[in-house]
Design a protein around this motif. Structure first.
Motif, PDB file in Angstrom:
ATOM      1  N   GLN A 261       7.698   8.703  -0.789  1.00 47.16           N
ATOM      2  CA  GLN A 261       7.556   7.399  -0.266  1.00 47.16           C
ATOM      3  C   GLN A 261       7.046   7.315   1.099  1.00 47.16           C
ATOM      4  N   PRO A 544      13.472   1.657  -6.043  1.00 46.83           N
ATOM      5  CA  PRO A 544      12.358   1.111  -5.236  1.00 46.83           C
ATOM      6  C   PRO A 544      12.653  -0.432  -4.626  1.00 46.83           C
ATOM      7  N   HIS A 545      13.969  -0.919  -4.922  1.00 43.05           N
ATOM      8  CA  HIS A 545      14.210  -2.137  -4.227  1.00 43.05           C
ATOM      9  C   HIS A 545      14.381  -1.650  -2.753  1.00 43.05           C
ATOM     10  N   GLN A 547      13.519   1.204  -1.157  1.00 40.48           N
ATOM     11  CA  GLN A 547      12.708   1.551  -0.559  1.00 40.48           C
ATOM     12  C   GLN A 547      11.727   0.556   0.102  1.00 40.48           C
ATOM     13  N   ARG A 548      11.422  -0.375  -0.632  1.00 44.96           N
ATOM     14  CA  ARG A 548      10.755  -1.674  -0.076  1.00 44.96           C
ATOM     15  C   ARG A 548      11.648  -2.351   0.891  1.00 44.96           C
ATOM     16  N   TRP A 549      12.739  -2.391   0.907  1.00 40.84           N
ATOM     17  CA  TRP A 549      13.530  -2.827   2.079  1.00 40.84           C
ATOM     18  C   TRP A 549      13.441  -2.278   3.441  1.00 40.84           C
ATOM     19  N   ALA A 551      10.938  -0.094   4.004  1.00 41.89           N
ATOM     20  CA  ALA A 551       9.655  -0.392   4.562  1.00 41.89           C
ATOM     21  C   ALA A 551       9.649  -1.708   5.274  1.00 41.89           C
ATOM     22  N   ALA A 552      10.277  -2.816   4.825  1.00 41.62           N
ATOM     23  CA  ALA A 552      10.036  -4.059   5.482  1.00 41.62           C
ATOM     24  C   ALA A 552      10.964  -3.987   6.720  1.00 41.62           C
TER      25      ALA A 552
END
Length: 589
Positions: A261, A544-545, A547-549, A551-552
């Motif tokens: 990712q 995935p949750h 990873q999105r955190w 990235a944010a």
């Protein structure tokens, strides 16, 4: 540390006491006989002087006996409704064979007996809570051992298999038992583990060791994307486990997922300590294991804040480091992620059964022989906590049915035990578990106070629903102790399976789910059950949750970094490094 506490000892008992303590430890699998006797005496003596409670238990026993007799009469005439239902996690009597007489009657009688003993060991006025829990635990161990599912004469599945094979299953089971007994006696590896060596079958994500000190190797993984997020991820696993739980196989590696990712991932690999390391303490683990690793990551990624993630006890240690860095005004951390990590040990779950002054002193005496606690003793405690699945199910499957339990990557990792230095383990048990100094503001590192309220970076806190090691309600408490915006995630599964939860591929679980809460500093509900009552479950993995955190909370993408590894005798050291194999690995660079 409290000034009235004796300092942690690494010298152990007087020489005359040591042989007796070691002999007792072998008999009791490391549990203090005195601690068990104290708990039993507390319960028994208070029950002895409580005639009202005795009468209540007698009435309960009579009621249950009548219920079983009525069930016995009905079951003898044909299928009927059960009078008691086993706990959802109890699968001992779930197979169809247990629905037929007389086996259904045996199962129901046993479950009624379990209910009675649960009543008997709780609610006796005057018994301390800890002694009550220990007494109930001991009663459960005896009952689990005496379950009709564990006898070839009262287990219908075993009887059917014995008739079908002419007793070959029992012969195979005897061979399985002899094989395991010889492995234990000789100190050898269990069957099948040789096929799961790190670097060959496990821990396959490419990378190199980029830093090494006496206690850790720091691995940097090779990027898999042309660009990466600017902020690297530093992973600090617990030192009571090998790091590759997070890098098992390509299909269930959290490390490989993060790299795919676009994250630059660094991993701490703890050295397996020996007798010469008996004097290493918690402060050493913090300095050498976390702060030096963090400094090395910052050196290789200058100007970028670090996403730090800690798993289990590694998360506890990482929270201490984050508090110290916050108090110093150090901007090195970009975010903090803690997986199944406790900082408040007031309610530590069933591991707390083994924590009192008598038990800790007994462990200190045991550790005095070699200067460390052998990993097999720690594994024995975990087996006792979940004996239905880890002990008695194996007895039925391998020794009575004559089957072979396949060795999986997770089982192989679980058997790769680690050792704990005497001083560190004593300090860890006394300062965290016994006195709860960290949560109550008394913990100091080389004289410097550790104030969890100084943690101000964004917090991602994950717990698992069926965690016997770090109960989720205990993990939840950290949000009330820090001053951070917090995401709390409750994943399905247990301490390991709930963490190793790939979102796709052959090992993705169709039953995986997670719940999310998001709060401003200290705004989380005081009672975690209040949140759980209204939290909705989302299907799938939490990876995935997270990873999105990440990235944010990252700034931008940059060109992927080249891995420039440590060179030993002119050669790079590829992942998974050397410390994962050899406790005496060379430290020099």
């Amino acid at each position: 540390m409290r000034t009235d506490d004796p300092p942690p000892t690494t010298t152990g008992p007087p020489p005359m006491d040591l042989p007796l303590k070691l002999w007792l430890a072998r008999l009791s699998n490391g549990l203090s006989p005195v601690a068990l006797a104290q708990a039993q005496a507390d319960w028994w003596l208070h029950l002895l002087v409580s005639p009202t409670r005795q009468a209540q238990l007698s009435a309960s026993a009579l009621h249950k006996a009548q219920a079983w007799a009525h069930y016995l009469w009905r079951a003898a005439q044909g299928p009927c409704e059960n009078c008691v239902t086993p706990a959802p996690q109890d699968k001992r009597f779930s197979r169809p064979e247990w629905r037929h007489f007389p086996f259904n009657a045996l199962a129901q009688g046993f479950l009624l007996q379990e209910r009675w003993w649960d009543e008997a060991t709780h609610g006796v006025r005057g018994v301390s809570r800890h002694h009550e829990e220990v007494t109930a635990f001991v009663a459960r161990q005896w009952l689990d051992m005496l379950s009709p599912s564990n006898s070839p004469l009262t287990n219908p599945q075993v009887l059917q298999e014995t008739l079908r094979t002419g007793g070959a299953n029992l012969a195979s089971g005897a061979a399985n038992w002899a094989r395991d007994a010889m492995a234990v006696a000789s100190g050898g590896e269990a069957r099948g583990l040789q096929a799961f060596e790190p670097g060959r079958a496990l821990a396959l994500t490419p990378g190199q060791v980029v830093m090494r000190n006496h206690l850790i190797e720091l691995i940097q993984y090779t990027p898999a994307t042309p660009t990466v997020w600017r902020e690297p991820v530093l992973v600090v696993p617990s030192w009571i486990m090998k790091f590759y739980i997070l890098d098992l196989t390509p299909d269930d590696s959290l490390v490989r997922y993060l790299v795919s990712q676009g994250h630059t991932v660094f991993m701490v690999s703890w050295r397996n300590p020996g007798s010469a390391d008996a004097g290493l303490g918690m402060d050493d683990y913090l300095d050498l294991g976390v702060l030096q690793a963090l400094a090395a990551v910052q050196e290789r990624c200058p100007g970028a804040g670090v996403h730090a993630m800690g798993y289990c006890l590694g998360g506890t240690l990482l929270s201490m480091a984050a508090a110290l860095l916050g108090a110093r005004g150090d901007p090195g951390l970009r975010s903090l992620t803690l997986l199944a990590a406790q900082v408040d040990f007031q309610e530590p779950g069933e591991l707390g059964l083994f924590i009192d002054e008598s038990q800790i002193a007994f462990l200190e005496d045991i550790m005095a022989e070699r200067g460390y606690l052998d990993g097999q003793r720690m594994a024995g405690a975990f087996q006792l906590i979940n004996s239905k699945d880890l002990v008695w199910s194996k007895l039925v499957h391998e020794y009575l049915m004559g089957a072979h339990t396949p060795v999986t990557p997770l089982r192989a990792w679980n058997a790769d035990a680690t050792r704990l230095p005497a001083r560190m383990h004593s300090e860890y048990l006394r300062r965290l578990y016994l006195h709860n100094d960290l949560a109550e503001g008394r913990y100091r590192v080389r004289g410097e106070p550790v104030d969890l309220d100084r943690i101000r970076v964004p917090l991602y806190l994950l717990a698992t629903e069926r965690d016997h090691v770090s109960p989720w309600t205990s993990v939840y408490k950290l949000m009330r102790l820090t001053h951070s915006n917090a995401h709390f995630v409750l994943s399905s599964g247990g301490h390991n399976v709930g963490i190793v939860s790939p979102p796709e591929g052959p090992l993705a679980s169709p039953e995986a789910s997670y719940r999310v809460g998001e709060w401003a500093p200290r705004a989380a509900p005081a009672d975690p059950q209040d949140w759980l009552a209204q939290a909705k479950a989302s299907p799938g993995s939490w990876w995935p949750h997270w990873q999105r955190w990440l990235a944010a909370h990252s700034s931008r993408r940059v060109k992927a970094r080249t891995v420039s590894g440590l060179r030993v005798r002119g050669h790079a050291v590829p992942a998974p490094g050397t410390y994962v194999f050899d406790p005496a690995a060379e430290v020099s660079e």
